[in-house]
Design a protein around this motif. Structure first.
Motif, PDB file in Angstrom:
ATOM      1  N   ALA A 128      59.260   2.366  -3.995  1.00  0.00           N
ATOM      2  CA  ALA A 128      58.226   1.507  -3.401  1.00  0.00           C
ATOM      3  C   ALA A 128      57.386   0.807  -4.459  1.00  0.00           C
ATOM      4  CB  ALA A 128      57.336   2.331  -2.478  1.00  0.00           C
ATOM      5  N   ILE A 129      57.040   1.509  -5.532  1.00  0.00           N
ATOM      6  CA  ILE A 129      56.177   0.902  -6.546  1.00  0.00           C
ATOM      7  C   ILE A 129      56.968   0.039  -7.520  1.00  0.00           C
ATOM      8  CG2 ILE A 129      54.462   2.722  -6.383  1.00  0.00           C
ATOM      9  CD1 ILE A 129      55.548   3.913  -8.961  1.00  0.00           C
ATOM     10  N   GLY A 130      58.265  -0.129  -7.242  1.00  0.00           N
ATOM     11  CA  GLY A 130      59.050  -1.038  -8.072  1.00  0.00           C
ATOM     12  C   GLY A 130      58.557  -2.468  -7.944  1.00  0.00           C
ATOM     13  N   SER A 131      58.018  -2.837  -6.766  1.00  0.00           N
ATOM     14  CA  SER A 131      57.496  -4.196  -6.588  1.00  0.00           C
ATOM     15  C   SER A 131      56.176  -4.215  -5.833  1.00  0.00           C
ATOM     16  CB  SER A 131      58.523  -5.061  -5.843  1.00  0.00           C
ATOM     17  OG  SER A 131      58.799  -4.536  -4.554  1.00  0.00           O
ATOM     18  N   LEU A 132      55.603  -3.049  -5.569  1.00  0.00           N
ATOM     19  CA  LEU A 132      54.309  -2.955  -4.893  1.00  0.00           C
ATOM     20  C   LEU A 132      53.315  -2.233  -5.791  1.00  0.00           C
ATOM     21  CD1 LEU A 132      55.445  -1.894  -1.294  1.00  0.00           C
ATOM     22  CD2 LEU A 132      54.423  -4.095  -1.927  1.00  0.00           C
ATOM     23  N   PRO A 133      52.024  -2.629  -5.798  1.00  0.00           N
ATOM     24  CA  PRO A 133      51.021  -1.923  -6.605  1.00  0.00           C
ATOM     25  C   PRO A 133      50.834  -0.502  -6.088  1.00  0.00           C
ATOM     26  CG  PRO A 133      49.973  -3.490  -5.131  1.00  0.00           C
ATOM     27  CD  PRO A 133      51.433  -3.742  -5.037  1.00  0.00           C
ATOM     28  N   PRO A 134      50.726   0.495  -6.963  1.00  0.00           N
ATOM     29  CA  PRO A 134      50.703   1.899  -6.548  1.00  0.00           C
ATOM     30  C   PRO A 134      49.620   2.241  -5.521  1.00  0.00           C
ATOM     31  CG  PRO A 134      51.006   1.738  -8.910  1.00  0.00           C
ATOM     32  CD  PRO A 134      50.708   0.363  -8.431  1.00  0.00           C
ATOM     33  N   LEU A 135      48.364   1.962  -5.845  1.00  0.00           N
ATOM     34  CA  LEU A 135      47.281   2.335  -4.936  1.00  0.00           C
ATOM     35  C   LEU A 135      47.295   1.493  -3.670  1.00  0.00           C
ATOM     36  CD1 LEU A 135      44.341   2.906  -7.456  1.00  0.00           C
ATOM     37  CD2 LEU A 135      45.871   4.596  -6.437  1.00  0.00           C
ATOM     38  N   GLY A 136      47.601   0.213  -3.802  1.00  0.00           N
ATOM     39  CA  GLY A 136      47.673  -0.642  -2.638  1.00  0.00           C
ATOM     40  C   GLY A 136      48.782  -0.214  -1.694  1.00  0.00           C
ATOM     41  N   MET A 137      49.939   0.164  -2.252  1.00  0.00           N
ATOM     42  CA  MET A 137      51.045   0.645  -1.440  1.00  0.00           C
ATOM     43  C   MET A 137      50.643   1.885  -0.666  1.00  0.00           C
ATOM     44  SD  MET A 137      53.520   3.203  -1.218  1.00  0.00           S
ATOM     45  CE  MET A 137      53.637   3.903  -2.871  1.00  0.00           C
ATOM     46  N   LEU A 138      49.973   2.816  -1.351  1.00  0.00           N
ATOM     47  CA  LEU A 138      49.531   4.043  -0.675  1.00  0.00           C
ATOM     48  C   LEU A 138      48.490   3.746   0.394  1.00  0.00           C
ATOM     49  CD1 LEU A 138      49.128   6.837  -3.371  1.00  0.00           C
ATOM     50  CD2 LEU A 138      50.906   6.576  -1.647  1.00  0.00           C
ATOM     51  N   GLY A 139      47.591   2.815   0.103  1.00  0.00           N
ATOM     52  CA  GLY A 139      46.576   2.457   1.087  1.00  0.00           C
ATOM     53  C   GLY A 139      47.206   1.947   2.374  1.00  0.00           C
TER      54      GLY A 139
ATOM     55  N   MET B 147      44.006  10.138   7.350  1.00  0.00           N
ATOM     56  CA  MET B 147      44.855   9.058   6.862  1.00  0.00           C
ATOM     57  C   MET B 147      44.161   7.697   6.983  1.00  0.00           C
ATOM     58  SD  MET B 147      48.804  10.050   7.793  1.00  0.00           S
ATOM     59  CE  MET B 147      48.582  10.431   9.532  1.00  0.00           C
ATOM     60  N   VAL B 148      43.406   7.488   8.068  1.00  0.00           N
ATOM     61  CA  VAL B 148      42.686   6.219   8.218  1.00  0.00           C
ATOM     62  C   VAL B 148      41.645   6.059   7.117  1.00  0.00           C
ATOM     63  CG1 VAL B 148      41.048   4.951   9.656  1.00  0.00           C
ATOM     64  CG2 VAL B 148      43.083   5.974  10.697  1.00  0.00           C
ATOM     65  N   THR B 149      40.808   7.078   6.939  1.00  0.00           N
ATOM     66  CA  THR B 149      39.761   6.988   5.918  1.00  0.00           C
ATOM     67  C   THR B 149      40.345   6.981   4.518  1.00  0.00           C
ATOM     68  OG1 THR B 149      39.491   9.410   6.035  1.00  0.00           O
ATOM     69  CG2 THR B 149      37.997   8.063   7.364  1.00  0.00           C
ATOM     70  N   GLY B 150      41.367   7.816   4.284  1.00  0.00           N
ATOM     71  CA  GLY B 150      42.010   7.825   2.973  1.00  0.00           C
ATOM     72  C   GLY B 150      42.670   6.502   2.654  1.00  0.00           C
ATOM     73  N   GLY B 151      43.305   5.874   3.652  1.00  0.00           N
ATOM     74  CA  GLY B 151      43.938   4.583   3.436  1.00  0.00           C
ATOM     75  C   GLY B 151      42.934   3.502   3.086  1.00  0.00           C
ATOM     76  N   VAL B 152      41.801   3.504   3.786  1.00  0.00           N
ATOM     77  CA  VAL B 152      40.751   2.524   3.490  1.00  0.00           C
ATOM     78  C   VAL B 152      40.230   2.725   2.067  1.00  0.00           C
ATOM     79  CG1 VAL B 152      38.410   1.791   4.076  1.00  0.00           C
ATOM     80  CG2 VAL B 152      40.082   2.201   5.897  1.00  0.00           C
ATOM     81  N   LEU B 153      39.995   3.970   1.682  1.00  0.00           N
ATOM     82  CA  LEU B 153      39.495   4.254   0.335  1.00  0.00           C
ATOM     83  C   LEU B 153      40.499   3.829  -0.735  1.00  0.00           C
ATOM     84  CD1 LEU B 153      37.905   7.763   1.003  1.00  0.00           C
ATOM     85  CD2 LEU B 153      36.676   5.656   0.459  1.00  0.00           C
TER      86      LEU B 153
ATOM     87  N   LEU C  85      40.252  13.371  -1.440  1.00  0.00           N
ATOM     88  CA  LEU C  85      40.804  14.389  -2.334  1.00  0.00           C
ATOM     89  C   LEU C  85      42.324  14.487  -2.218  1.00  0.00           C
ATOM     90  CD1 LEU C  85      38.124  17.194  -1.935  1.00  0.00           C
ATOM     91  CD2 LEU C  85      38.689  16.003  -4.056  1.00  0.00           C
ATOM     92  N   LEU C  86      42.828  14.562  -0.971  1.00  0.00           N
ATOM     93  CA  LEU C  86      44.258  14.756  -0.782  1.00  0.00           C
ATOM     94  C   LEU C  86      45.052  13.481  -1.029  1.00  0.00           C
ATOM     95  CD1 LEU C  86      43.229  17.422   0.510  1.00  0.00           C
ATOM     96  CD2 LEU C  86      45.045  17.174   2.202  1.00  0.00           C
ATOM     97  N   LEU C  87      44.636  12.403  -0.367  1.00  0.00           N
ATOM     98  CA  LEU C  87      45.431  11.179  -0.430  1.00  0.00           C
ATOM     99  C   LEU C  87      45.095  10.336  -1.654  1.00  0.00           C
ATOM    100  CD1 LEU C  87      45.250  10.276   3.362  1.00  0.00           C
ATOM    101  CD2 LEU C  87      46.804  11.818   2.152  1.00  0.00           C
ATOM    102  N   GLY C  88      43.797  10.270  -2.003  1.00  0.00           N
ATOM    103  CA  GLY C  88      43.410   9.515  -3.186  1.00  0.00           C
ATOM    104  C   GLY C  88      43.689  10.288  -4.464  1.00  0.00           C
ATOM    105  N   GLY C  89      43.097  11.478  -4.581  1.00  0.00           N
ATOM    106  CA  GLY C  89      43.270  12.262  -5.799  1.00  0.00           C
ATOM    107  C   GLY C  89      44.637  12.898  -5.916  1.00  0.00           C
ATOM    108  N   GLY C  90      45.176  13.406  -4.805  1.00  0.00           N
ATOM    109  CA  GLY C  90      46.464  14.079  -4.849  1.00  0.00           C
ATOM    110  C   GLY C  90      47.621  13.099  -4.931  1.00  0.00           C
ATOM    111  N   THR C  91      47.909  12.425  -3.826  1.00  0.00           N
ATOM    112  CA  THR C  91      49.037  11.495  -3.782  1.00  0.00           C
ATOM    113  C   THR C  91      48.803  10.284  -4.683  1.00  0.00           C
ATOM    114  OG1 THR C  91      49.362  12.174  -1.485  1.00  0.00           O
ATOM    115  CG2 THR C  91      50.584  10.259  -2.239  1.00  0.00           C
ATOM    116  N   GLY C  92      47.557   9.815  -4.761  1.00  0.00           N
ATOM    117  CA  GLY C  92      47.268   8.640  -5.571  1.00  0.00           C
ATOM    118  C   GLY C  92      47.578   8.845  -7.038  1.00  0.00           C
ATOM    119  N   LEU C  93      47.158   9.966  -7.601  1.00  0.00           N
ATOM    120  CA  LEU C  93      47.414  10.224  -9.019  1.00  0.00           C
ATOM    121  C   LEU C  93      48.899  10.419  -9.283  1.00  0.00           C
ATOM    122  CD1 LEU C  93      44.409  12.587  -9.894  1.00  0.00           C
ATOM    123  CD2 LEU C  93      44.688  10.153 -10.421  1.00  0.00           C
TER     124      LEU C  93
END
Length: 300
Positions: A36-47, A189-195, A83-91
């Motif tokens: 997915a991050i081959g052509s999508l920005p990492p944090l934006g893709m996760l959001g 997931m909604v709040t984590g995606g927005v963040l 913590l989970l989606l931003g810090g965990g999956t995001g990092l």
């Protein structure tokens, strides 16, 4: 002085189904993220991943009559989502720019150890066999990492910080006023995606036309990695021991390595396959039901 006996509860069908889901699906998401991050920005893709999945689940639950989360519950969900989606999956996603999907899954396998340590902050105990299983699992991870699969120092640091955020958020969530049932997963997931989208904007991530492969990988991450597996994980957090809920971190490397070798062109020698067997042994030690133990109550 009265004496009672507490019997160990065997793993029920729902727990086994949830475990199987996070074991297999989350093992494959490391490879999916890499694509997915081959052509999508990492944090934006996760959001996008978590926001879309969260909105779908939220709308479905509201149509089924689930109550709207309160302001306090939204706040707790945002903390857990960060913590989970931003810090965990995001990092992890940021680290995969400079690390293979296999090594990402391998480093994350320290999650059960962190989970056991954080659980003690809230008075939860980890049994001797669980500690043995954690140790055996980490030994398997060490053996697996001896080979040619390596990450840059920055990627390795991000992969160490990720399980710290994830496991602390997981244990803290057991003591926060979250919405009940799947609505808790939806709100997180909604709040984590927005963040995550906000972080993507703040960091100035650049967007370009994504490839078909990235879009298919994103769709897989939304449906299976988020809607299905994340909800299954939060069920495990609420209904099982911390070491068992995070035991997915030992099986995920197995799935990730198999996908990396089979589809990603990575190689694995004899020592690597031995390490995978050691990892599975650690999982069995952690997941095996506890023996019945006497519980003594009385006054002195």
């Amino acid at each position: 002085m009265a004496t009672t006996r507490l019997q160990a509860t065997p793993l029920g069908f729902q727990v086994l189904l949830a475990l199987g889901t996070v074991y297999v699906v989350w093992g494959s998401t490391y490879f999916g993220i890499k694509i997915a991050i081959g052509s999508l920005p990492p944090l934006g893709m996760l959001g996008i991943r978590f926001l879309v999945a969260g909105v779908i689940l939220f709308a479905f639950l509201r149509l089924r009559g689930a109550p709207m989360p309160t302001a306090r519950q939204w706040g707790a969900s945002a903390a857990v989502g960060l913590l989970l989606l931003g810090g965990g999956t995001g990092l992890v996603t940021l680290a995969e720019r400079d690390a293979s999907s296999s090594v990402a899954a391998m480093v994350i396998a320290v999650s059960p150890l962190f989970a056991a340590l954080f659980a003690r902050l809230w008075g939860e105990r980890t049994g001797g066999r669980e500690w043995l299983g954690i140790g055996v699992g980490l030994l398997g991870i060490a053996l697996l990492n001896i080979g040619e699969l390596h990450a840059t120092p920055l990627a390795a640091l991000l992969l160490i910080l990720a399980p710290l955020c994830w496991t602390f958020g997981s244990q803290w969530s057991r003591h926060l006023p979250l919405p009940s049932g799947l609505m808790g997963s939806a709100a997180e997931m909604v709040t984590g995606g927005v963040l995550l989208l906000a972080l993507s904007f703040i960091m100035g991530e650049k967007w370009s036309t994504p490839t078909a492969a990235s879009m298919w990988a994103l769709a897989y991450l939304i449906v299976f990695g988020s809607l299905l597996a994340y909800s299954a994980y939060m069920y495990l957090v609420a209904h099982t021991r911390p070491a068992l809920a995070t035991s997915y971190a030992y099986v995920n490397p197995v799935v990730a390595v198999l996908l990396g070798v089979g589809l990603g062109g990575e190689t694995l020698g004899a020592l690597g396959w031995v390490a995978l067997g050691v990892i599975l042994t650690g999982v069995m030690l952690v997941a095996w039901p506890k023996k019945e133990v006497p519980a003594i109550k009385g006054t002195t």
